[in-house]
Motif scaffolding. Structure first.
Motif, mmCIF file in Angstrom:
data_model
loop_
_atom_site.group_PDB
_atom_site.id
_atom_site.type_symbol
_atom_site.label_atom_id
_atom_site.label_comp_id
_atom_site.label_asym_id
_atom_site.label_seq_id
_atom_site.Cartn_x
_atom_site.Cartn_y
_atom_site.Cartn_z
ATOM 1 N N LEU A 93 32.809 59.950 74.904
ATOM 2 C CA LEU A 93 33.035 60.186 73.347
ATOM 3 C C LEU A 93 34.134 61.335 73.195
ATOM 4 C CD1 LEU A 93 29.687 60.108 71.520
ATOM 5 C CD2 LEU A 93 31.267 58.134 71.967
ATOM 6 N N THR A 94 34.107 62.160 73.978
ATOM 7 C CA THR A 94 35.113 63.424 73.811
ATOM 8 C C THR A 94 36.458 63.075 74.600
ATOM 9 O OG1 THR A 94 34.234 64.397 75.909
ATOM 10 C CG2 THR A 94 33.261 65.213 74.062
ATOM 11 N N GLU A 99 33.482 54.757 71.730
ATOM 12 C CA GLU A 99 33.189 55.091 70.473
ATOM 13 C C GLU A 99 31.537 55.370 70.138
ATOM 14 O OE1 GLU A 99 34.690 52.653 67.138
ATOM 15 O OE2 GLU A 99 33.872 53.802 65.669
ATOM 16 N N ASN A 125 30.280 58.348 68.039
ATOM 17 C CA ASN A 125 31.431 59.404 67.364
ATOM 18 C C ASN A 125 31.395 58.957 65.724
ATOM 19 O OD1 ASN A 125 33.641 60.251 66.571
ATOM 20 N ND2 ASN A 125 35.024 59.237 67.943
ATOM 21 N N LYS A 337 36.649 67.291 65.740
ATOM 22 C CA LYS A 337 36.341 67.294 67.009
ATOM 23 C C LYS A 337 36.665 68.484 67.953
ATOM 24 C CE LYS A 337 35.970 63.302 69.025
ATOM 25 N NZ LYS A 337 36.562 61.967 69.931
#
Length: 371
Positions: A93-94, A99, A125, A337
């Motif tokens: 995700l990062t 997703e 996410n 984020k």
């Protein structure tokens, strides 16, 4: 050659003209606040093209979950990612490789369904809250169907636990998704429209000829007209961020320097487009109409309201020629984020490159018109 004394005088003149006009002050400062308030809770469109990875040891159930997900047309296969060899699912995700990530226990999905006391984890996410809610519902539905097809009881009698963890936007707030987008959209609209009208106003009033006949060079005139709106644009972006954080309670996770670097590149793009428009338009009305013609497709193809993934492949390439798409995505990356450095520099580099190309083209056309 740039004459600092002349540029300072032109900047001072421009600021005086801006702040003595009440309509200009309303357009620059009041309109962004109204738009941010009105659209802060706007809804997003339907969800599709979700990139999901199933992390599990090889098994029939894991393969069936992946197959059903792709067949539903809600999800799409994530290439170059093997769910059986993922060490840390959260990194998918990062790093924007996925997703949603469905993680089975070490013993596999079969063990969790048989024992019904081992949680199956779902990582999502949630920078887009509405999209995340639908992703959660889709995955739960697919998992229930797969379990039923293999004879496992689901419903009130089951003890199967789906451990869902919402990342980046735990409150599932739509405002958190919309505020960075509105920040980009509003500042771009204001800078482009007001900037182009300010230059064409000189043509309408006949004062452009006086500037041309003065000792000021082309660079002096352009900087004197553009820099005041550049500083105002940075102020508007900062104001909207403060409203989002203080008014909507958005948790700002990025660094300040990333935010301002991205804001500078966005303002440079907007003012470069404004200068290009002013070299074509001869009146303020023409400048406004030209800005509207550019703004509508730019906003629709930026991911502000509709995810870029929802746009048909035949037209999606247009999004990657749109500076608003890079600015909007990067602001969401920074604010929600924490500003992943690799992702930030990739999108900022493209945005800055567009700003430099647009600025060079605007300067060339502006100089040609003055000559």
């Amino acid at each position: 050659m740039i004459h600092k004394r002349i540029v300072r005088g032109l900047i001072r003149k421009e600021f005086v003209q801006i702040f003595r006009d009440p309509k200009m002050i309303v357009a620059i400062f009041f309109v962004p606040i109204v738009q941010l308030t009105m659209f802060g809770l706007a809804l997003t469109s339907e969800v599709k093209n979700i990139e999901m990875v199933v992390v599990s040891k090889p098994s029939a159930i894991a393969r069936e979950i992946q197959a059903r997900a792709v067949a539903s047309r809600w999800f799409k296969q994530v290439r170059h990612v093997d769910g059986t060899n993922v060490f840390d699912p959260a990194t998918l995700l990062t790093t924007y490789k996925a997703e949603a990530v469905l993680v089975a226990p070490e013993q596999g999905f079969e063990y969790a369904l048989e024992r019904q006391n081992k949680p199956i984890q779902l990582l999502i996410n949630a920078t887009n809250a509405q999209r995340a809610q639908q992703v959660n519902a889709y995955v739960s539905q697919i998992l229930a169907r797969v379990a039923a097809s293999h004879g496992y009881l689901l419903g009130e009698q089951t003890r199967l636990v789906l451990d869902t963890r919402i990342l980046f936007n735990p409150q599932m707030s739509t405002a958190a998704f919309m505020v960075p987008a509105l920040l980009v959209m509003t500042s771009f609209i204001i800078l482009m429209i007001v900037g182009s009208m300010a230059i064409t106003k000189e043509k309408e009033m006949g004062t452009m000829e006086k500037l041309i006949s003065s000792p000021a060079s082309t660079a002096d005139i352009l900087l004197g007209k553009v820099l005041p709106y550049f500083f105002i644009g940075i102020g508007v972006v900062t104001l909207m961020l403060c409203i989002g954080v203080l008014g909507f309670g958005i948790a700002y996770r990025g660094t300040v320097w990333q935010f301002f670097l991205n804001g500078i590149a966005l303002a440079a793009c907007a003012l470069s487009v404004a200068t290009l428009i002013s070299t074509i338009a001869n009146t303020q009305q023409q400048a406004m109409m030209g800005g509207v013609l550019i703004l509508l497709p730019a906003i629709l193809l930026s991911g502000v309201f509709f995810p870029v993934a929802n746009i048909p492949q035949e037209f999606r390439w247009l999004c990657y020629l749109n500076p608003l798409m890079y600015a909007c995505t990067n602001f969401r990356n920074i604010i929600l984020k924490g500003g992943d450095y690799l992702f930030f520099w990739q999108y900022f580099s493209v945005l800055l490159g567009m700003a430099l190309v647009l600025a060079a083209t605007a300067y060339k056309n502006f100089k040609a018109k003055l000559n």
